[in-house]
Design an enzyme around this catalytic site. Structure first.
Site, PDB file in Angstrom:
ATOM      1  N   GLY A 168       0.767  -1.009   0.123  1.00 17.07           N
ATOM      2  CA  GLY A 168       0.251  -0.099  -0.199  1.00 17.07           C
ATOM      3  C   GLY A 168       0.847   1.161   0.053  1.00 17.07           C
ATOM      4  O   GLY A 168       2.137   1.109   0.549  1.00 17.07           O
ATOM      5  N   GLN A 197       3.110  10.082   1.228  1.00 24.23           N
ATOM      6  CA  GLN A 197       4.262   9.339   1.189  1.00 24.23           C
ATOM      7  C   GLN A 197       5.106   9.725   0.024  1.00 24.23           C
ATOM      8  O   GLN A 197       6.470   9.414   0.122  1.00 24.23           O
ATOM      9  CB  GLN A 197       4.183   7.857   1.165  1.00 24.23           C
ATOM     10  CG  GLN A 197       3.351   7.375   2.812  1.00 24.23           C
ATOM     11  CD  GLN A 197       3.166   5.965   2.672  1.00 24.23           C
ATOM     12  OE1 GLN A 197       2.407   5.351   2.119  1.00 24.23           O
ATOM     13  NE2 GLN A 197       4.036   5.140   3.336  1.00 24.23           N
ATOM     14  N   CYS A 247       5.675  -0.244   7.324  1.00 24.36           N
ATOM     15  CA  CYS A 247       5.232   1.144   6.645  1.00 24.36           C
ATOM     16  C   CYS A 247       6.565   1.643   5.704  1.00 24.36           C
ATOM     17  O   CYS A 247       7.564   1.494   6.279  1.00 24.36           O
ATOM     18  CB  CYS A 247       4.982   2.364   7.460  1.00 24.36           C
ATOM     19  SG  CYS A 247       4.470   3.710   6.906  1.00 24.36           S
ATOM     20  N   LEU A 248       5.978   1.813   4.475  1.00 26.06           N
ATOM     21  CA  LEU A 248       7.528   2.267   3.784  1.00 26.06           C
ATOM     22  C   LEU A 248       8.103   3.329   4.098  1.00 26.06           C
ATOM     23  O   LEU A 248       9.193   3.831   3.726  1.00 26.06           O
ATOM     24  CB  LEU A 248       7.036   2.252   2.217  1.00 26.06           C
ATOM     25  CG  LEU A 248       6.491   1.072   1.668  1.00 26.06           C
ATOM     26  CD1 LEU A 248       6.102   1.236   0.103  1.00 26.06           C
ATOM     27  CD2 LEU A 248       7.651  -0.027   1.448  1.00 26.06           C
ATOM     28  N   HIS A 262      -4.611   1.314   7.245  1.00 27.73           N
ATOM     29  CA  HIS A 262      -3.218   2.116   7.701  1.00 27.73           C
ATOM     30  C   HIS A 262      -3.015   3.220   6.502  1.00 27.73           C
ATOM     31  O   HIS A 262      -2.585   4.506   6.883  1.00 27.73           O
ATOM     32  CB  HIS A 262      -2.273   1.017   7.409  1.00 27.73           C
ATOM     33  CG  HIS A 262      -0.722   1.421   7.306  1.00 27.73           C
ATOM     34  ND1 HIS A 262       0.181   0.905   8.208  1.00 27.73           N
ATOM     35  CD2 HIS A 262      -0.016   2.141   6.215  1.00 27.73           C
ATOM     36  CE1 HIS A 262       1.407   1.507   7.885  1.00 27.73           C
ATOM     37  NE2 HIS A 262       1.248   2.272   6.892  1.00 27.73           N
ATOM     38  N   GLU A 263      -3.490   2.718   5.464  1.00 28.56           N
ATOM     39  CA  GLU A 263      -3.337   3.913   4.228  1.00 28.56           C
ATOM     40  C   GLU A 263      -4.195   5.030   4.454  1.00 28.56           C
ATOM     41  O   GLU A 263      -3.969   6.271   4.374  1.00 28.56           O
ATOM     42  CB  GLU A 263      -3.565   3.408   2.650  1.00 28.56           C
ATOM     43  CG  GLU A 263      -2.586   2.144   2.354  1.00 28.56           C
ATOM     44  CD  GLU A 263      -0.966   2.473   2.736  1.00 28.56           C
ATOM     45  OE1 GLU A 263      -0.666   3.726   2.543  1.00 28.56           O
ATOM     46  OE2 GLU A 263      -0.485   1.479   3.033  1.00 28.56           O
ATOM     47  N   HIS A 300      -2.660   7.639   6.730  1.00 33.06           N
ATOM     48  CA  HIS A 300      -1.716   8.342   6.211  1.00 33.06           C
ATOM     49  C   HIS A 300      -2.483   9.639   5.894  1.00 33.06           C
ATOM     50  O   HIS A 300      -1.918  10.782   5.849  1.00 33.06           O
ATOM     51  CB  HIS A 300      -0.890   7.765   5.102  1.00 33.06           C
ATOM     52  CG  HIS A 300       0.064   6.873   5.379  1.00 33.06           C
ATOM     53  ND1 HIS A 300       1.361   7.475   6.213  1.00 33.06           N
ATOM     54  CD2 HIS A 300       0.385   5.659   5.349  1.00 33.06           C
ATOM     55  CE1 HIS A 300       2.371   6.391   6.234  1.00 33.06           C
ATOM     56  NE2 HIS A 300       1.637   5.428   5.598  1.00 33.06           N
TER      57      HIS A 300
HETATM   58 ZN    ZN Z   1       2.471   3.477   5.810  1.00 31.38          ZN
END
Ligand code: ZN
Length: 166
Positions: free
Chosen positions: A45, A50, A93-94, A135-136, A139
């Site tokens: 995701g 991000q 998380c990236l 989660h997304e 963000h």
């Molecule tokens: Zn994330």
């Protein structure tokens, strides 16, 4: 298409509330870039903030690593319903490479969003997809996993992150 640089925490852009998208159809190119960036980073995701775009959209694909791609584009998403059942799952998380955080969330949600044609979509998401979408979605509200953990656990997690980033 191009792979975009992914911001890492504590970049202040990851802590801001994103603005609603006015014209979904303008996003075709950047959505393609978002998918390419997510796949290149081995993620499931990726949300617009991000990559430094403070607008309400994200992409996800929880199945591609298992050989069954399920790409989803979610523009201006709203969580309409959340299950009473909750579960604790480790989330990576990236934007927080090197750590996972145990987060408690509803196990199912009903999500409304819009696609690139501006068409409304309703998703019933369960299990890993529900976790990923929440989660997304976080963000887009300026929240990362660190903001969701037990405050007592946060300092230790931040220390582990600093060590991983060093
Ligand atoms: Zn994330």
């Amino acid at each position: 298409m191009s792979v975009l640089p992914i911001l890492t925490w504590p970049d202040p852009r990851l802590s801001q509330r994103c603005a609603p998208v006015a014209h979904a159809s303008d996003l075709a190119e950047v959505i393609a870039d978002l998918f390419e960036t997510m796949y290149a980073a081995q993620g499931r995701g990726l949300a617009a903030p991000q990559v430094g775009i403070l607008q309400q959209f994200f992409v996800m694909d929880c199945g591609w690593k298992e050989g069954e791609p399920t790409p989803k584009v979610c523009i201006n998403p709203t969580i309409l319903e959340s299950s009473e059942e909750i579960a604790t799952r480790p989330e990576a998380c990236l934007s927080l490479p090197g750590i996972t955080a145990d987060i408690i969330r509803p196990t199912s949600i009903k999500l409304q969003s819009y696609d690139l044609d501006g068409q409304k979509q309703l998703w019933q998401l369960d299990g890993f997809e529900a976790t990923c979408a929440q989660h997304e979605f976080d963000h887009l509200q300026g929240l990362v996993t660190l903001d969701r953990v037990d405050p007592a656990d946060r300092p230790q997690l931040e220390a582990r992150y600093s060590a991983a980033m060093a």
